[in-house]
Design a protein around this motif. Structure first.
Motif: not given
Length: 190
Positions: A125-130
């Motif tokens: 649920g957490v993207g690459n940028t985050q």
């Protein structure tokens, strides 16, 4: 299937652009091919799902580095031919081969290793940028801030050094004063 076709397409285009960069004698063609090669490298990041790194590749290398390179090219006479002194081709080929083997070994050793484990595994649920942001502002916060301060000091130093070289503002002068200033500079350069 799509990833394989895209990989081979971008690999061919990247190699072709860097080949043009190295072999062309025209500075404009070399700059354009270098910028295109940098953009094609960013395509690999997008294929792998690293959108943040792909965007940074385009912004940093294709934007900033190419602008600095173009700015540096203004100081050189690109119309004359460059004649290189080639002393010994055997030494050049031997060193190039050794460096190429070393680079391949450095890249391949981690790939064939069986005991690799990610320090920061992906979180659902957490993207690459985050994820990059969390690591950057937790583990690497102090180096990030030191780099920001160093860039600020370099920028202010560049402005101060450029200001010292400007002894007169041409925008505040009349046409007669500009002509006198140019004549004075011609005498200094002669």
């Amino acid at each position: 299937m799509f990833e394989a076709v895209a990989f081979y397409l971008f690999a061919f285009l990247t190699i072709a652009m860097f080949y043009i960069t190295v072999t062309t004698s025209q500075a404009l063609y070399a700059l354009t091919a270098l910028a295109a090669g940098m953009i094609f490298i960013s395509a690999f990041f997008f294929i792998l799902g690293a959108d943040f790194l792909g965007a940074v590749q385009i912004i940093v290398y294709t934007g900033a580095v190419m602008a600095l390179y173009a700015f540096g090219m203004m100081f050189f006479d690109t119309t004359r031919d460059v004649k290189e002194k080639k002393s010994n081709k055997f030494v050049v080929v031997t060193l190039s081969t050794m460096i190429a083997v070393l680079v391949v070994a450095v890249v391949m050793v981690p790939m064939v290793s069986t005991n690799m484990e990610a320090f920061y595994p992906m979180i659902e649920g957490v993207g690459n940028t985050q994820t990059v942001g969390m690591v950057l502002f937790t583990k690497y916060l102090i180096p990030f801030e030191v780099a920001a301060i160093m860039l600020l000091v370099a920028m202010v130093s560049g402005i101060v050094l450029a200001g010292k070289k400007m002894d007169a503002s041409l925008t505040l002068m009349s046409n007669n004063e500009i002509d006198e200033h140019e004549e004075k500079n011609k005498k200094v350069l002669s």
